[in-house]
Write a protein that holds these residues in place. Sequence first.
Motif, mmCIF file in Angstrom:
data_model
loop_
_atom_site.group_PDB
_atom_site.id
_atom_site.type_symbol
_atom_site.label_atom_id
_atom_site.label_comp_id
_atom_site.label_asym_id
_atom_site.label_seq_id
_atom_site.Cartn_x
_atom_site.Cartn_y
_atom_site.Cartn_z
ATOM 1 N N MET A 116 0.798 -1.221 0.000
ATOM 2 C CA MET A 116 0.000 0.000 0.000
ATOM 3 C C MET A 116 0.834 1.276 0.000
ATOM 4 O O MET A 116 0.355 2.329 -0.424
ATOM 5 C CB MET A 116 -0.973 0.008 1.182
ATOM 6 N N ALA A 134 -3.941 -4.441 -3.801
ATOM 7 C CA ALA A 134 -3.086 -3.825 -2.789
ATOM 8 C C ALA A 134 -2.866 -4.796 -1.638
ATOM 9 O O ALA A 134 -3.640 -5.737 -1.438
ATOM 10 C CB ALA A 134 -3.711 -2.529 -2.282
ATOM 11 N N PHE A 169 -7.758 2.794 -2.271
ATOM 12 C CA PHE A 169 -6.888 2.173 -3.263
ATOM 13 C C PHE A 169 -7.646 1.828 -4.549
ATOM 14 O O PHE A 169 -7.542 0.731 -5.071
ATOM 15 C CB PHE A 169 -6.175 0.960 -2.649
ATOM 16 N N PHE A 174 -7.975 -5.412 -1.459
ATOM 17 C CA PHE A 174 -6.950 -4.981 -0.504
ATOM 18 C C PHE A 174 -6.697 -6.095 0.504
ATOM 19 O O PHE A 174 -7.573 -6.423 1.305
ATOM 20 C CB PHE A 174 -7.387 -3.708 0.219
#
Length: 382
Positions: A116, A134, A169, A174
């Motif tokens: 990240m 991410a 993101f 994620f």
Amino acid sequence: MRIVFTSLASYGHLYPLLPLARAARAAGHDVVYATAPEFHPAVEKAGLEPVAAGMTLPEAFGEAFAGDTRERHEVPREELARGIGRAFGRVMPARFMTDLAPVIADRKPDLLVYEMGNPGGAFAAHVAGIPSMAHGFGRVSAGDLMVPIREQFTVLAEEAGLTGNSAVFWDHPFVDICPESVQAPEFVAGARRVPLRPVGWSDGGELPAGVADRGRPLIYLTLGSTGHAQAHLLAEAVRGLAALDADVLVATGPAVDVAALGEVPGNVRLESWVPQAELLPHVDLVVHHGGSGTTLGAFGAGAPQLVLPQGADQYTNADAVVAAGVGAQLVGEAMTAEAVRESARRLLADSAVADAVRRLAAEVAGMPSPEEVAAGLGAYVG
């Protein structure tokens, strides 16, 4: 499936991705790890193939503050924040975009997993037209420091044709190694989280003698491996902890001259380095700077924490520790030997803290393993 993993060139950004990268390789995927050459030995020790991309943090800061001869403490706060924003939000992502382009062209990955702090990986993947996801290294900070960083890389993202909300993101999946109960609520509400149990990583090594066989509490003290680990802060903390009926193991890190700490009492042991992931399950209290790796490691190990934050996301990590009821923090002038001693004494004896620590450790244990997450990576390709 071919996968490129990429992170900024620091151990705090590199280590959190290694368990999933290793699990993906063990599952039969073709995995390479892209980061600066200085960190390739660590990648190779993890059994992964490194490829060169990006730059180190000192190199990025040198470019962001080019021509500025002032010491850090001489730079006004707002100007310093803008420089940090340039380093993390423009200099490093732009370099990673450039360096990852030939890696992508050569390896033709089906998926790119970017840490990240390294959105340059997302930008490079978007330009190349391949899926990306991410990977977190801890709690997603919403602190003031993130404002100039996000402003910079949002502009760079738009230049690369990637639009959307950078705070989550760009709606990429994620991989979140932070337990949901202590993750930032606004991030949990908007992100496409893929929970992953935080698995501590170190290069291996023997535990210090006596750690697993002792008759009183063991307190682990570390201020990390960066310049924040100043000798006078360690010395003050050691002075407070040494007064307790406990054994104190201090990881001084490379930034501290052990001789500067002077003579220490017999219940204090100084080590320049310890295998932290292996050590934490044996520890009764962790006193540390609030780095994400140590914070999450203590969550999983079921150890209360006394956090002495010094910068960056360490303050928000400390706040999360306190809010979860699993520890305390001492900030700035409040961090004295006496305060460290009394805070540590209370944390070792507080049954409410012990109950909260057990609950959080159980939450971590219930998160999916790297092997389970690796088995599902194919769902994010297409």
